[in-house]
Design a protein around this motif. Structure first.
Motif, short mmCIF file in Angstrom:
data_model
loop_
_atom_site.label_atom_id
_atom_site.label_comp_id
_atom_site.label_asym_id
_atom_site.label_seq_id
_atom_site.Cartn_x
_atom_site.Cartn_y
_atom_site.Cartn_z
N PRO A 1 88.42 74.23 12.49
CA PRO A 1 88.15 73.66 11.32
C PRO A 1 89.32 72.53 10.99
O PRO A 1 90.62 72.96 11.24
CB PRO A 1 88.45 74.76 10.25
N LEU A 2 89.14 71.58 10.13
CA LEU A 2 89.95 70.46 9.98
C LEU A 2 89.95 70.01 8.43
O LEU A 2 89.04 70.74 7.83
CB LEU A 2 89.68 69.02 10.64
N PRO A 3 91.06 69.65 7.94
CA PRO A 3 90.96 69.47 6.44
C PRO A 3 89.72 68.67 5.89
O PRO A 3 88.87 67.92 6.62
CB PRO A 3 92.20 68.69 6.04
N VAL A 4 89.31 68.61 4.65
CA VAL A 4 88.23 67.91 4.11
C VAL A 4 86.78 68.28 4.65
O VAL A 4 86.05 67.45 4.67
CB VAL A 4 88.52 66.46 3.83
N GLY A 5 86.63 69.63 5.01
CA GLY A 5 85.36 69.81 5.54
C GLY A 5 84.97 69.53 6.91
O GLY A 5 83.60 69.35 7.23
N LEU A 6 85.61 68.77 7.61
CA LEU A 6 85.40 68.35 9.10
C LEU A 6 85.97 69.45 10.01
O LEU A 6 86.56 70.32 9.73
CB LEU A 6 86.37 67.05 9.31
N TYR A 7 85.18 69.07 11.32
CA TYR A 7 85.37 70.27 12.37
C TYR A 7 85.58 69.57 13.55
O TYR A 7 84.88 68.46 13.77
CB TYR A 7 84.25 71.14 12.59
N ARG A 8 86.48 70.00 14.47
CA ARG A 8 86.57 69.21 15.64
C ARG A 8 85.78 70.48 16.74
O ARG A 8 86.15 71.71 16.43
CB ARG A 8 88.25 69.40 16.18
N ILE A 9 85.00 69.98 17.34
CA ILE A 9 84.19 70.73 18.09
C ILE A 9 84.16 70.42 19.83
O ILE A 9 84.05 69.24 20.13
CB ILE A 9 82.65 70.63 17.80
N VAL A 10 84.89 71.13 20.51
CA VAL A 10 85.13 71.11 21.84
C VAL A 10 84.01 71.79 22.60
O VAL A 10 83.72 72.91 22.40
CB VAL A 10 86.49 71.49 22.50
N MET A 11 83.03 71.28 23.47
CA MET A 11 81.98 71.78 24.06
C MET A 11 81.83 71.50 25.58
O MET A 11 82.45 70.45 25.90
CB MET A 11 80.74 71.58 23.24
N SER A 12 81.52 72.11 26.18
CA SER A 12 81.06 71.97 27.89
C SER A 12 80.10 72.55 28.15
O SER A 12 79.74 73.70 27.92
CB SER A 12 82.27 72.28 28.53
N GLU A 13 79.03 71.71 29.14
CA GLU A 13 77.96 72.67 29.77
C GLU A 13 78.28 72.29 31.21
O GLU A 13 78.53 71.31 31.73
CB GLU A 13 76.76 72.18 29.28
#
Length: 181
Positions: free
Chosen positions: A9-21
């Motif tokens: 979770p980041l400020p102001v309702g944003l999210y950092r999403i790290v993903m890998s397949e």
């Protein structure tokens, strides 16, 4: 084993999403992604329902670490990405490069002004490489645990991520190690 997702979770309702397949076709990995591509990965790996609305920023980064065999030779000195590359997990690459450049700058300035002997440059090569070696090792271990790569995962996780409440020395030592300080 097939992939992972990390939601931060980041400020102001944003999210950092790290993903890998893992195991994807390399040609497919190089093509531009759509929000539907990302949603498919989120749907597969997220433990709770998560609906993506907008991609504000995106990048791709390989999960590897690289370290130059030496940080300089003669009048050539290496800093930043020329000296080391870190997996983005842990966020150490840029900070470590900036720290190395600042460390090298005061040494070069001192030698150029005649205040220091050139041996301070030898010390830079040794000290910064030792720091990078430690960070590469810890970043490798963290990355392999997150991506579930390698053997003895449960034992390694117990050793690497102990309960912090009864280890006050680790509460202060780990932040210093993870920031490259």
């Amino acid at each position: 084993d097939s992939g992972f997702i990390i939601v931060i979770p980041l400020p102001v309702g944003l999210y950092r999403i790290v993903m890998s397949e893992n195991g994807g076709d390399l040609r497919d990995m190089k093509r531009p992604r759509t929000i539907d591509d990302y949603q498919r990965i989120v749907d597969r790996y997220a433990t709770h329902p998560l609906r993506l609305r907008d991609v504000v920023w995106e990048s791709q980064a390989p999960l590897y670490n690289r370290l130059a065999s030496r940080f300089g030779n003669g009048r050539v000195l290496l800093a930043g990405d020329a000296a080391h590359l870190f997996s983005p997990i842990g966020g150490l690459g840029m900070n470590t490069g900036i720290q190395a450049a600042a460390n090298l700058a005061w040494r070069l300035a001192g030698v150029a002004k005649g205040g220091y002997a050139t041996t301070v440059l030898d010390a830079y090569r040794t000290e910064r490489r030792q720091m990078a070696e430690r960070l590469v090792a810890s970043t490798d271990e963290t990355t392999s645990l997150i991506t579930r790569d390698g053997s003895n995962l449960a034992e390694r996780a117990r050793r690497w991520m102990p309960t912090m409440e009864n280890r006050p020395s680790l509460r202060s030592a780990w932040p210093l190690a993870f920031t490259g300080l």
